[in-house]
Enzyme design. Structure first.
Site, short mmCIF file in Angstrom:
data_model
loop_
_atom_site.label_atom_id
_atom_site.label_comp_id
_atom_site.label_asym_id
_atom_site.label_seq_id
_atom_site.Cartn_x
_atom_site.Cartn_y
_atom_site.Cartn_z
N ARG A 70 2.02 18.53 -23.46
CA ARG A 70 2.35 17.20 -22.96
C ARG A 70 1.38 16.17 -23.52
O ARG A 70 0.31 16.52 -24.05
CB ARG A 70 2.30 17.17 -21.43
N GLY A 71 1.71 14.91 -23.36
CA GLY A 71 0.80 13.85 -23.73
C GLY A 71 -0.34 13.75 -22.73
O GLY A 71 -0.28 14.27 -21.63
N THR A 75 -5.85 17.29 -16.52
CA THR A 75 -5.58 16.99 -15.11
C THR A 75 -5.56 18.30 -14.33
O THR A 75 -5.77 19.38 -14.89
CB THR A 75 -4.27 16.21 -14.94
N GLY A 151 6.35 15.41 -16.96
CA GLY A 151 6.71 14.35 -16.01
C GLY A 151 5.53 13.82 -15.24
O GLY A 151 4.51 13.47 -15.83
N LEU A 152 5.63 13.78 -13.90
CA LEU A 152 4.58 13.18 -13.07
C LEU A 152 4.09 14.17 -12.03
O LEU A 152 4.77 15.12 -11.67
CB LEU A 152 5.08 11.89 -12.41
N ALA A 153 2.87 13.90 -11.54
CA ALA A 153 2.25 14.70 -10.48
C ALA A 153 1.66 13.74 -9.45
O ALA A 153 0.71 13.02 -9.75
CB ALA A 153 1.18 15.61 -11.06
N CYS A 169 -7.78 12.77 -16.56
CA CYS A 169 -7.06 12.02 -17.60
C CYS A 169 -8.01 11.42 -18.63
O CYS A 169 -7.68 10.44 -19.31
CB CYS A 169 -6.18 10.94 -16.97
#
EC number: 2.3.1.181
Length: 212
Positions: A70-71, A75, A151-153, A169
């Protein structure tokens, strides 16, 4: 445009297993494949994005470190964090590019948190969502053949301490927060939050939802 969105509730899962399933889904999908959202929580794991630098892992622990595609930078995932993976064929959407998809994901979180009376915001130079300078949601995507995965967390009610083992990050000293810092414990529930996330994301991109 096929505006159907399949939502899969996958529960608590190993990160690498889900990651490889996302890769397989993206590699084998075609023009007729419906877009999907995967809702999941992960066992404790640090994940390094493609831009990740080893020096951002400040302290070794028993928590595994996985190099992801992922980009973004490093994290942390753990139970009590709602992860929402977006497997979207961006080409289907006339007015959607990668930057706009990132914005839609950030606004999905902003609108969800607003339902709890929490004022949150994205930062133009640091993807994700923040509350009073603290990060509550991390975001990272991979695009392959015009299709997104990862996606998101969103931090809901988890042990935030392992974030101190990293520069989250890639930002030294970045403080993290979670929904449980702002609401009653019974409100800090991943199932309730995920339903709101799906509703707002579908509204923003014009989807009809099918939950599996």
């Amino acid at each position: 445009m096929n505006n159907s969105l399949i939502v899969r509730q996958l529960g608590l899962q190993d990160y690498q297993e889900i990651w490889h399933k996302m890769q397989d889904f993206t590699d084998t999908r075609n023009a007729e494949t419906q877009d999907e959202i995967w809702l999941v929580q992960h066992y404790p794991v640090f994940t390094q994005g493609q831009a990740g630098k080893p020096e951002h892992l400040l302290q070794r622990s028993e928590i595994p470190v996985v190099q992801s595609d992922r980009g973004g930078q490093i994290t942390y995932h753990a139970p009590g964090q709602q992860v929402m993976y977006v497997l979207i064929d961006i080409k289907r959407h006339k007015n959607l590019n990668v930057r706009q998809l990132v914005t839609a994901l950030e606004q999905t979180v902003v609108k969800t948190l607003a339902e709890y009376g929490i004022e949150s915001y994205p930062k133009p130079d640091a993807p994700g969502v923040y509350v009073d300078g603290k990060k509550i949601c991390s975001l990272g995507l991979r695009i392959r053949r015009g299709c997104s995965f990862h996606g998101l967390a969103l931090n809901i009610n988890m042990d935030l301490n392992p974030f101190h083992y990293i520069n989250p990050c890639g930002y030294a000293g970045l403080e993290m927060c979670q929904l449980a810092d702002f609401v009653n414990q019974d409100e800090a529930d991943c199932d309730n939050v995920s339903a709101k996330l799906i509703k707002h994301f579908a509204d923003l991109l014009g989807y009809n939802i099918t939950t599996l």
